[in-house]
Motif scaffolding. Structure first.
Motif, mmCIF file in Angstrom:
data_model
loop_
_atom_site.group_PDB
_atom_site.id
_atom_site.type_symbol
_atom_site.label_atom_id
_atom_site.label_comp_id
_atom_site.label_asym_id
_atom_site.label_seq_id
_atom_site.Cartn_x
_atom_site.Cartn_y
_atom_site.Cartn_z
ATOM 1 N N GLU A 170 38.943 -2.596 7.463
ATOM 2 C CA GLU A 170 40.264 -2.760 8.079
ATOM 3 C C GLU A 170 41.274 -3.051 6.977
ATOM 4 N N ALA A 171 42.039 -2.040 6.615
ATOM 5 C CA ALA A 171 43.018 -2.173 5.532
ATOM 6 C C ALA A 171 42.281 -2.644 4.278
ATOM 7 N N ASP A 172 42.548 -3.852 3.821
ATOM 8 C CA ASP A 172 41.934 -4.353 2.603
ATOM 9 C C ASP A 172 40.952 -5.477 2.881
ATOM 10 N N ARG A 173 40.246 -5.380 3.986
ATOM 11 C CA ARG A 173 39.187 -6.333 4.322
ATOM 12 C C ARG A 173 37.981 -5.548 4.824
ATOM 13 N N ILE A 174 36.793 -5.904 4.320
ATOM 14 C CA ILE A 174 35.567 -5.203 4.689
ATOM 15 C C ILE A 174 34.632 -6.189 5.373
ATOM 16 N N HIS A 175 34.130 -5.770 6.534
ATOM 17 C CA HIS A 175 33.275 -6.618 7.357
ATOM 18 C C HIS A 175 31.849 -6.093 7.350
ATOM 19 N N GLY A 176 30.898 -7.009 7.493
ATOM 20 C CA GLY A 176 29.495 -6.622 7.608
ATOM 21 C C GLY A 176 28.598 -7.698 7.033
ATOM 22 N N ARG A 177 27.339 -7.697 7.465
ATOM 23 C CA ARG A 177 26.391 -8.671 6.947
ATOM 24 C C ARG A 177 26.097 -8.367 5.488
ATOM 25 N N GLY A 178 26.421 -9.324 4.633
ATOM 26 C CA GLY A 178 26.277 -9.143 3.202
ATOM 27 C C GLY A 178 27.573 -8.798 2.497
ATOM 28 N N ALA A 179 28.685 -8.718 3.254
ATOM 29 C CA ALA A 179 29.957 -8.315 2.640
ATOM 30 C C ALA A 179 30.332 -9.229 1.476
ATOM 31 N N VAL A 180 30.142 -10.536 1.656
ATOM 32 C CA VAL A 180 30.452 -11.478 0.584
ATOM 33 C C VAL A 180 29.195 -12.037 -0.054
ATOM 34 N N ASP A 181 28.060 -11.943 0.657
ATOM 35 C CA ASP A 181 26.821 -12.572 0.197
ATOM 36 C C ASP A 181 25.654 -11.606 0.374
ATOM 37 N N ALA A 182 25.454 -10.654 -0.589
ATOM 38 C CA ALA A 182 26.194 -10.536 -1.833
ATOM 39 C C ALA A 182 26.349 -9.060 -2.212
ATOM 40 N N LYS A 183 26.459 -8.181 -1.202
ATOM 41 C CA LYS A 183 26.619 -6.759 -1.501
ATOM 42 C C LYS A 183 28.015 -6.461 -2.034
ATOM 43 N N GLY A 184 29.026 -7.164 -1.524
ATOM 44 C CA GLY A 184 30.375 -7.002 -2.056
ATOM 45 C C GLY A 184 30.449 -7.346 -3.528
ATOM 46 N N PRO A 185 29.954 -8.516 -3.943
ATOM 47 C CA PRO A 185 29.927 -8.827 -5.370
ATOM 48 C C PRO A 185 29.137 -7.814 -6.192
ATOM 49 N N ALA A 186 28.067 -7.253 -5.630
ATOM 50 C CA ALA A 186 27.273 -6.261 -6.363
ATOM 51 C C ALA A 186 28.106 -5.030 -6.694
ATOM 52 N N VAL A 187 28.906 -4.579 -5.741
ATOM 53 C CA VAL A 187 29.749 -3.402 -5.969
ATOM 54 C C VAL A 187 30.881 -3.736 -6.932
ATOM 55 N N ALA A 188 31.495 -4.897 -6.771
ATOM 56 C CA ALA A 188 32.564 -5.301 -7.685
ATOM 57 C C ALA A 188 32.047 -5.444 -9.110
ATOM 58 N N ASN A 226 22.840 -11.249 -12.084
ATOM 59 C CA ASN A 226 21.860 -11.269 -10.994
ATOM 60 C C ASN A 226 22.612 -11.223 -9.672
ATOM 61 N N VAL A 227 22.219 -10.290 -8.817
ATOM 62 C CA VAL A 227 22.825 -10.195 -7.486
ATOM 63 C C VAL A 227 21.718 -9.865 -6.491
ATOM 64 N N HIS A 228 21.773 -10.455 -5.322
ATOM 65 C CA HIS A 228 20.729 -10.176 -4.334
ATOM 66 C C HIS A 228 21.268 -9.218 -3.274
ATOM 67 N N LEU A 229 20.408 -8.308 -2.848
ATOM 68 C CA LEU A 229 20.785 -7.329 -1.839
ATOM 69 C C LEU A 229 20.137 -7.613 -0.485
ATOM 70 N N ASP A 230 19.308 -8.643 -0.395
ATOM 71 C CA ASP A 230 18.799 -9.031 0.922
ATOM 72 C C ASP A 230 19.835 -9.908 1.616
ATOM 73 N N THR A 231 19.761 -9.984 2.929
ATOM 74 C CA THR A 231 20.736 -10.746 3.694
ATOM 75 C C THR A 231 20.037 -11.636 4.713
ATOM 76 N N VAL A 232 20.829 -12.516 5.300
ATOM 77 C CA VAL A 232 20.339 -13.302 6.422
ATOM 78 C C VAL A 232 20.381 -12.429 7.675
ATOM 79 N N ALA A 233 19.787 -12.929 8.748
ATOM 80 C CA ALA A 233 19.771 -12.189 10.009
ATOM 81 C C ALA A 233 21.135 -12.274 10.696
ATOM 82 N N GLY A 234 21.309 -11.406 11.665
ATOM 83 C CA GLY A 234 22.546 -11.387 12.438
ATOM 84 C C GLY A 234 23.273 -10.071 12.271
#
Length: 432
Positions: A128-146, A113-121
């Protein structure tokens, strides 16, 4: 010759995986419960995710918005009920179920189970190299892709994986904004989209959390009469009354937190300096580790409010400017539960599933002395034959989830993908 194994370290996040994550981050999927803005962002993100999963052989088992019938029964937050009065709200909160392999009984199924909705902001999306920034990067679009990268690694290691295992992915709405999973995860669980092993992809630092608190929200409101500053005693002073109750509850409930937390949260009466505000409200968020603890905490809260009102009357009855407030305190104060009666997840006690995850797949357990948290996994409580845990890359605080500067490290996603691959391979090699 021994069967091939997925390395304990990392599975490469390919260029296509990174691009998928960047595309998902660029789609606005902020919960309308936070902004009041309705959009088709979740439909867009879920379709993009389904297209990427289709390359691995996943098919869409369900993709639809919740209905009013999904919001019946206990546990639906008041904020969700209010929002659902607008049919457009439910229409923009779809959830997606993907299936890899033929339909099978739950005992030969793994569900993620992974959620694709995010909080505001608004968070600028960038790599940037091996770091990805954005709303949902860790919670939880990044985990969805991994997660998809991990499934791919399992298929490469065990090409006949789907001869023995079915994989379900719930990509849900309604995790953020205080919806507590009633829009997405709860209907899917009730529809039977579950497995013997069920992993919820939330940031846990790569550790297995097999228990989750639930929370309830209490609102103390005062509905009295205003007064001008020259005659403060003519009205009801909600600021003083709620301020007193906030302190009283903080003390009275401090011993009622077994397995959870008491958060004395926002309070508001007004902003002007030359006015006595007769109305206002105070919010409390109360978490608990078991349904029994939740019921006990709710009862303790109600008792503490009554005792606080009685103490306020005693302290302020003879004080000029506050006598009317003291006399009428109980009459103008109301306790309303905005959210309650949610289940809490307790360990399943399945020794085979526990051994598969911890010993064979090598996933570390969440430390016993570290508090857990609330997420959609609570809706798996009591599902027969289901072993459930929260397991994801990154850390909610360190990776600034729900805050400015949210990011995820590619290395964390790659370690997570390897872990997902090991879980699936080990499950495929385990007899029922």
């Amino acid at each position: 010759m021994s069967a091939p194994q997925i390395p304990a370290g990392q599975v490469e996040l390919r260029r296509a995986d990174r691009d998928l994550l960047l595309r998902l981050l660029a789609v606005d999927t902020v919960s309308p419960l936070e902004t009041g803005v309705l959009s088709d962002g979740l439909w867009q993100a879920q379709r993009a995710y389904a297209a990427a999963a289709a390359e691995l052989g996943f098919v869409v088992a369900r993709h639809e918005a919740p209905t009013a019938a999904d919001l019946t029964g206990t546990g639906v937050p008041a904020s969700v009920r209010r929002a659902a009065a607008d049919p457009g709200f439910l229409a923009c909160q779809p959830s997606l179920v993907l299936r890899l392999g033929p339909p099978r009984s739950a005992d030969r199924t793994v569900m993620f189970n992974v959620h694709l909705d995010t909080v505001a902001g608004v968070e600028p999306v960038r790599e940037e190299a091996d770091r990805i920034h954005g709303r949902g990067a860790v919670d939880a679009k990044g985990p969805a892709v991994a997660l998809l990268a991990g499934v791919r690694a399992a298929l490469e290691t065990e090409p006949r994986l789907t001869d023995r295992v079915t994989v379900l992915i719930q990509a849900v709405a309604g995790e953020e904004g205080g919806a507590m999973g009633v829009l997405g995860t709860r209907p899917l669980v009730r529809a039977g989209f579950t497995g013997r092993i069920n992993l919820f992809c939330e940031p846990t630092g790569g550790r297995l959390l097999d228990h989750c608190t639930a929370s309830m929200t209490a609102c103390l409101s005062v509905d009295g009469e205003d007064a001008i500053d020259d005659r403060p005693g003519a009205g009801h002073n909600a600021t003083v009354l709620l301020g007193y109750l906030a302190q009283h509850l903080a003390v009275a409930l401090s011993g009622e937190t077994a397995g959870g937390q008491v958060c004395v949260a926002g309070m508001h009466t007004g902003d002007a300096h030359n006015r006595v505000y007769g109305s206002g409200r105070l919010l409390l968020n109360l978490s608990y580790g078991t349904p029994e603890a939740g019921r006990a905490l709710a009862a303790a809260t109600e008792q503490a409010v009554a005792e606080g009102l009685a103490a306020f009357r005693t302290v302020f009855a003879g004080r000029p400017g506050f006598a009317r407030t003291a006399t009428d305190a109980a009459a103008v104060t109301r306790l309303e539960w905005l959210k309650r009666d949610l289940p809490a997840l307790t360990p399943s006690g399945d020794p085979v599933a526990r051994a598969l995850l911890e010993e064979h797949a090598g996933l570390p357990r969440w430390p016993a002395d570290e508090p857990g948290f609330t997420c959609d996994a609570i809706w798996m409580q009591g599902v027969p034959g289901a072993h459930t845990a929260v397991f994801g890359p990154g850390d909610l605080a360190a990776n600034r989830a729900h805050a400015a500067g949210e990011y995820v490290d590619v290395a964390d996603l790659e370690r997570y993908a390897a872990a997902i691959g090991r879980v699936l391979v080990q499950f495929s090699r385990t007899e029922s």
